[in-house]
Every structure is written in structure tokens, then in C-alpha cells.
Design a protein around this motif. Structure first.
Motif, PDB file in Angstrom:
ATOM      1  N   ASP A  89       0.818  -1.223   0.000  1.00  0.00           N
ATOM      2  CA  ASP A  89       0.000   0.000   0.000  1.00  0.00           C
ATOM      3  C   ASP A  89       0.847   1.266   0.000  1.00  0.00           C
ATOM      4  O   ASP A  89       0.297   2.366  -0.037  1.00  0.00           O
ATOM      5  CB  ASP A  89      -0.909   0.035   1.234  1.00  0.00           C
ATOM      6  N   ARG A  90       2.180   1.103   0.144  1.00  0.00           N
ATOM      7  CA  ARG A  90       3.114   2.226   0.251  1.00  0.00           C
ATOM      8  C   ARG A  90       2.752   3.106   1.452  1.00  0.00           C
ATOM      9  O   ARG A  90       2.756   4.326   1.376  1.00  0.00           O
ATOM     10  CB  ARG A  90       3.150   3.054  -1.031  1.00  0.00           C
ATOM     11  N   LYS A  91       2.420   2.424   2.579  1.00  0.00           N
ATOM     12  CA  LYS A  91       2.019   3.134   3.795  1.00  0.00           C
ATOM     13  C   LYS A  91       2.654   2.507   5.019  1.00  0.00           C
ATOM     14  O   LYS A  91       2.992   1.325   5.022  1.00  0.00           O
ATOM     15  CB  LYS A  91       0.505   3.063   3.993  1.00  0.00           C
ATOM     16  N   ILE A  92       2.748   3.320   6.061  1.00  0.00           N
ATOM     17  CA  ILE A  92       3.074   2.837   7.393  1.00  0.00           C
ATOM     18  C   ILE A  92       1.932   3.292   8.287  1.00  0.00           C
ATOM     19  O   ILE A  92       1.609   4.480   8.323  1.00  0.00           O
ATOM     20  CB  ILE A  92       4.422   3.383   7.883  1.00  0.00           C
ATOM     21  N   ILE A 140      11.104   6.441  -1.854  1.00  0.00           N
ATOM     22  CA  ILE A 140      11.374   5.478  -0.775  1.00  0.00           C
ATOM     23  C   ILE A 140      10.549   4.212  -0.985  1.00  0.00           C
ATOM     24  O   ILE A 140       9.363   4.277  -1.305  1.00  0.00           O
ATOM     25  CB  ILE A 140      11.054   6.096   0.601  1.00  0.00           C
ATOM     26  N   GLU A 141      11.190   3.068  -0.790  1.00  0.00           N
ATOM     27  CA  GLU A 141      10.526   1.766  -0.876  1.00  0.00           C
ATOM     28  C   GLU A 141      10.796   0.985   0.409  1.00  0.00           C
ATOM     29  O   GLU A 141      11.895   1.051   0.958  1.00  0.00           O
ATOM     30  CB  GLU A 141      11.072   0.944  -2.049  1.00  0.00           C
ATOM     31  N   ILE A 142       9.797   0.231   0.882  1.00  0.00           N
ATOM     32  CA  ILE A 142      10.007  -0.704   1.988  1.00  0.00           C
ATOM     33  C   ILE A 142      10.454  -2.022   1.366  1.00  0.00           C
ATOM     34  O   ILE A 142       9.761  -2.569   0.502  1.00  0.00           O
ATOM     35  CB  ILE A 142       8.715  -0.919   2.809  1.00  0.00           C
ATOM     36  N   LEU A 143      11.604  -2.518   1.795  1.00  0.00           N
ATOM     37  CA  LEU A 143      12.105  -3.789   1.280  1.00  0.00           C
ATOM     38  C   LEU A 143      11.533  -4.923   2.119  1.00  0.00           C
ATOM     39  O   LEU A 143      11.480  -4.835   3.338  1.00  0.00           O
ATOM     40  CB  LEU A 143      13.637  -3.815   1.331  1.00  0.00           C
TER      41      LEU A 143
END
Length: 151
Positions: free
Chosen positions: A76-79, A101-104
Motif C-alpha cells: 500500500d506504500r504506507k506505514i 522510498i521503498e520498503i524492502l
């Protein structure tokens, strides 16, 4: 009768185009560095906001005796930051990842225990930021965390 053309003082088309292109180049010069600076500021603000919201969730767990959770949602590209069991709580929020920025890795969840703010999930979350990688890691038992750049 032959009429004499008046001598007109002015600029030729080539002179006008030359001046316009020079003005255009001079106007673009300040814009070029701002794009890189804007991206760096966006990344810095995101990392600060991430740390602030994690601290908020820990404080909420300790001070208000609430279970809290931080969810990393790369799809979702969210935190997401939330107080468990309270949908409309004022501390519930989410932040959207900037385009740079990407979450790996996949989905991860960190839960902070009520009263202590501790959490037992030692999984690390890695963020790809351009050509750099940042790691978010929690310390065992204490709930303390560290966001550092990998070398």
C-alpha cells in the motif's frame, strides 16, 4: 516618385531569439538544484516523521496503558500507526511513502505492550532510499529503536 524608406532602429528576429534563449537558460539555472534539494528534504522529513510516530506509539502504550501497533505495508506504500481496538483514537494515523522510498521485504507488524512499551519483534525493516538503504531495528525487550543507514 520614389519614396524613401524610413530607417527604423530595432532588433532583428535573430537578436530577439538569442536574448530570449539566454533569459530562458538563466531562469532554469536556479530550478535545477532545487529538485535534488526538495527530494533530500522530503526524505529527511519522512524519516523524522517515522521516528516521531514510533515514539508516539510507545508513549501511548506506556502512559495510557494501551496496546499499540506499527504496521509496515509495502504493497500500500504506507506505514500505519494505531491504538489496538480503538478505531477513532487521536493517535491513529498513517504516513504514505514518498516516491523515492521503498520498503524492502513484506508486511511487518510491531506491537508495543501496554504499560511497558516493550515489543518482542526483532525483525528489521529496511528502506530503499535512492542508492542508500536504511534499517529500522528494535532492541530486545526495551522497545528502543534505531534508524540507521547501512554502509
Amino acid at each position: 516618385m520614389v519614396k524613401k524608406l524610413k530607417e527604423e532602429n530595432g532588433f532583428t528576429l535573430i537578436e530577439s531569439l538569442t536574448v530570449l534563449s539566454l533569459v530562458g537558460i538563466f531562469l532554469l539555472i536556479p530550478v535545477i538544484p532545487f529538485n535534488k534539494m526538495e527530494s533530500e528534504i522530503e526524505i529527511s522529513l519522512f524519516l523524522e516523521e517515522l521516528q516521531s510516530n514510533i515514539t508516539l506509539m510507545q508513549n501511548e502504550a506506556i502512559l495510557n496503558n494501551e496496546w499499540t501497533e506499527v504496521q509496515m505495508r509495502p504493497q500500500d506504500r504506507k506505514i500505519v500507526f494505531k491504538v489496538i481496538g480503538k478505531q477513532n483514537h487521536t493517535s491513529n494515523r498513517s504516513i504514505t511513502l514518498p516516491d523515492t522510498i521503498e520498503i524492502l521485504g513484506g508486511y511487518k507488524s510491531y506491537r508495543f505492550l501496554s504499560k511497558s512499551g516493550n515489543q518482542g519483534n526483532l525483525n528489521r525493516t529496511r528502506f530503499q532510499v535512492g542508492d542508500k538503504v536504511y534499517t529500522l531495528s528494535f532492541k530486545l525487550g526495551s522497545g528502543r529503536f534505531e534508524l540507521s543507514e547501512e554502509i
